[in-house]
Design a protein around this motif. Structure first.
Motif, PDB file in Angstrom:
ATOM      1  N   GLU A 120      56.727  30.305  70.462  1.00 20.17           N
ATOM      2  CA  GLU A 120      57.488  29.067  70.608  1.00 20.17           C
ATOM      3  C   GLU A 120      58.993  29.333  70.541  1.00 20.17           C
ATOM      4  OE1 GLU A 120      55.776  26.650  71.641  1.00 20.17           O
ATOM      5  OE2 GLU A 120      57.274  25.048  71.642  1.00 20.17           O
ATOM      6  N   ARG A 145      59.979  30.675  73.822  1.00 21.23           N
ATOM      7  CA  ARG A 145      59.954  29.576  74.789  1.00 21.23           C
ATOM      8  C   ARG A 145      61.235  28.750  74.698  1.00 21.23           C
ATOM      9  NH1 ARG A 145      56.262  24.159  74.547  1.00 21.23           N
ATOM     10  NH2 ARG A 145      56.731  23.410  76.652  1.00 21.23           N
ATOM     11  N   MET A 146      61.641  28.412  73.466  1.00 17.37           N
ATOM     12  CA  MET A 146      62.842  27.588  73.299  1.00 17.37           C
ATOM     13  C   MET A 146      64.081  28.320  73.822  1.00 17.37           C
ATOM     14  SD  MET A 146      61.608  24.828  72.319  1.00 17.37           S
ATOM     15  CE  MET A 146      63.227  24.068  72.490  1.00 17.37           C
ATOM     16  N   ARG A 202      64.064  30.600  76.109  1.00 12.80           N
ATOM     17  CA  ARG A 202      63.976  30.663  77.577  1.00 12.80           C
ATOM     18  C   ARG A 202      64.445  29.341  78.198  1.00 12.80           C
ATOM     19  NH1 ARG A 202      58.456  30.890  78.620  1.00 12.80           N
ATOM     20  NH2 ARG A 202      58.591  28.686  79.152  1.00 12.80           N
ATOM     21  N   ILE A 203      64.014  28.210  77.616  1.00 12.04           N
ATOM     22  CA  ILE A 203      64.448  26.918  78.167  1.00 12.04           C
ATOM     23  C   ILE A 203      65.969  26.770  78.058  1.00 12.04           C
ATOM     24  CG2 ILE A 203      64.305  24.399  77.895  1.00 12.04           C
ATOM     25  CD1 ILE A 203      61.391  24.732  77.053  1.00 12.04           C
ATOM     26  N   GLN A 241      67.560  28.859  80.702  1.00 13.19           N
ATOM     27  CA  GLN A 241      67.421  28.245  82.026  1.00 13.19           C
ATOM     28  C   GLN A 241      68.449  27.128  82.213  1.00 13.19           C
ATOM     29  OE1 GLN A 241      63.289  27.572  81.420  1.00 13.19           O
ATOM     30  NE2 GLN A 241      62.634  29.235  82.739  1.00 13.19           N
ATOM     31  N   THR A 242      68.681  26.367  81.141  1.00 16.12           N
ATOM     32  CA  THR A 242      69.694  25.317  81.200  1.00 16.12           C
ATOM     33  C   THR A 242      71.074  25.932  81.444  1.00 16.12           C
ATOM     34  OG1 THR A 242      68.391  23.983  79.668  1.00 16.12           O
ATOM     35  CG2 THR A 242      70.723  23.390  79.930  1.00 16.12           C
ATOM     36  N   TYR A 263      71.717  28.748  82.794  1.00 12.96           N
ATOM     37  CA  TYR A 263      71.750  29.268  84.161  1.00 12.96           C
ATOM     38  C   TYR A 263      72.093  28.152  85.160  1.00 12.96           C
ATOM     39  CZ  TYR A 263      70.043  31.123  88.590  1.00 12.96           C
ATOM     40  OH  TYR A 263      69.945  31.503  89.901  1.00 12.96           O
ATOM     41  N   GLY A 264      71.429  27.006  85.002  1.00 11.95           N
ATOM     42  CA  GLY A 264      71.708  25.880  85.888  1.00 11.95           C
ATOM     43  C   GLY A 264      73.154  25.416  85.782  1.00 11.95           C
ATOM     44  N   VAL A 265      73.673  25.375  84.564  1.00  8.54           N
ATOM     45  CA  VAL A 265      75.064  24.970  84.339  1.00  8.54           C
ATOM     46  C   VAL A 265      76.010  25.983  84.984  1.00  8.54           C
ATOM     47  CG1 VAL A 265      76.845  24.633  82.576  1.00  8.54           C
ATOM     48  CG2 VAL A 265      74.566  23.657  82.239  1.00  8.54           C
ATOM     49  N   LEU A 305      76.252  20.579  73.993  1.00 11.54           N
ATOM     50  CA  LEU A 305      75.392  19.399  73.840  1.00 11.54           C
ATOM     51  C   LEU A 305      73.920  19.758  74.063  1.00 11.54           C
ATOM     52  CD1 LEU A 305      74.935  16.355  73.489  1.00 11.54           C
ATOM     53  CD2 LEU A 305      75.463  16.061  75.931  1.00 11.54           C
ATOM     54  N   ALA A 306      73.652  20.516  75.134  1.00 15.58           N
ATOM     55  CA  ALA A 306      72.265  20.884  75.442  1.00 15.58           C
ATOM     56  C   ALA A 306      71.664  21.716  74.311  1.00 15.58           C
ATOM     57  CB  ALA A 306      72.206  21.654  76.768  1.00 15.58           C
ATOM     58  N   LEU A 318      70.802  19.524  71.369  1.00 14.84           N
ATOM     59  CA  LEU A 318      69.620  18.695  71.604  1.00 14.84           C
ATOM     60  C   LEU A 318      68.343  19.527  71.699  1.00 14.84           C
ATOM     61  CD1 LEU A 318      71.159  16.184  74.193  1.00 14.84           C
ATOM     62  CD2 LEU A 318      70.392  15.633  71.862  1.00 14.84           C
ATOM     63  N   LEU A 319      68.425  20.681  72.378  1.00 12.93           N
ATOM     64  CA  LEU A 319      67.216  21.486  72.583  1.00 12.93           C
ATOM     65  C   LEU A 319      66.833  22.272  71.331  1.00 12.93           C
ATOM     66  CD1 LEU A 319      67.892  22.913  76.199  1.00 12.93           C
ATOM     67  CD2 LEU A 319      66.126  21.259  75.567  1.00 12.93           C
TER      68      LEU A 319
END
Lengths: 208, 208
Positions: free
Chosen positions: B158, B161-162, B164-165, B168-169, B171-173, B193-194, B197-198
């Motif tokens: 887990e 996983r966190m 990695r997420i 990925q965020t 990377y998108g930014v 902020l992300a 929150l994440l």
């Protein structure tokens, strides 16, 4: 491909006949893009498949970037309009989940044709860099679908920001699937979790 | 470029002299990649700039993809080892913030040379698709830097996983900044902020 064509402003279809040709071009690009990807797909073959003259193709889509952004745009418009049924404001408490389902649906639709998905994302990145109008409209339309799913009536800057961050997360996850780092089921779970964490507190009043 | 070279396994530098040549190649690729980007940079010019024979360059890096993944890998290793000082376990309550600062630092480092950043991300995507060893090591090293910042002693599925997420965020930014959709300051704010929150709820016990 003549450089001058790439710099030209794409034409807009207006008559019913033009719109029909335009749609045939997008369908042909979807089909051939799914088979060959952006680099190996030939504009000549798209014109042939669509049954239009090559000059007609270039008039609407001066480059492959324009063409695949056009395909992406049409998919988002479809998502947006078919969304009258599917994408409506979710009840409070289920808003983050509603956004996740929209993104998962859009992602699944793209992943069904991975070469086309890669082509659309490549084209969208290139178009963003060039700051094209088509890109801006497609992106705004996509954000509005998400805003609608969130049930925000009068969206402000912070709403658009949250939707953008969620979209960027979705994009990163999608690239991971296209690259074979995670599978599509894992991606669905990750999108649900990310949406819950990113959007839940603000829109569903959910504590962690 | 001979196709056969692309499929060959890259060699590993072992002697001090080989390691020196290897480092010179990575430095040359960083410099020329920053100036020209992946497509326009020539392998011949990298060999010349590094002062090595072209055969030596291809022995270590059979393709441009290998080369830019190598540059990315070396940057992550640098981040990881220099991290003894910077990237240590954050105190409880500041763990999400610590991860955000690592990602912001890495992102700023990449954005300082946007053409090189794009080349590294392109190469990393291609390498992921091919499932290369170098890619896997680089990615695992990056995830471990983030895990360390989170202060997780015995990371489980887990936790990965966190992380990695969150990556990925990020990377998108990062792609949004490279594409000119948002600016670097906005990206920093969004990453903070992300991350809050994440990761906040799980690692800092922060309620929304």
């Amino acid at each position: 491909m003549p450089r001058i064509a790439e710099a030209r402003q794409p034409a807009e279809p207006t008559s019913a006949e033009q719109k029909d040709r335009y749609r045939r071009i997008l369908r042909a690009a979807s089909k051939l893009g799914a088979e060959h990807g952006l680099e190996r797909m030939q504009m000549n073959d798209v014109a042939k498949e669509a049954g239009v003259a090559i000059a007609t193709l270039y008039r609407y889509f001066p480059s492959k970037t324009d063409l695949f952004v056009g395909v992406l745009h049409s998919q988002i418009q479809w998502l947006s309009s078919s969304g009258e049924g599917v994408v409506t404001a979710a009840p409070a408490g289920e808003r983050a989940a509603a956004v996740a389902e929209v993104l998962i649906g859009a992602g699944r639709g793209m992943l069904a044709r991975p070469q086309l998905a890669t082509a659309m994302l490549q084209a969208n990145n290139a178009a963003q860099l060039q700051g094209g109008r088509e890109y801006t409209e497609a992106n705004a339309a996509f954000h509005n679908v998400l805003i609608r799913a969130l049930g925000v009536e009068e969206p402000g800057d912070e709403d658009y920001r949250m939707v953008r961050i969620m979209e960027q997360t979705w994009y990163g996850v999608l690239v991971s699937v296209l690259n074979g780092v995670i599978d599509a089921d894992q991606a669905d779970d990750d999108i649900r979790l990310a949406s819950q964490l990113l959007l839940g507190p603000r829109y569903d009043g959910s504590a962690a």
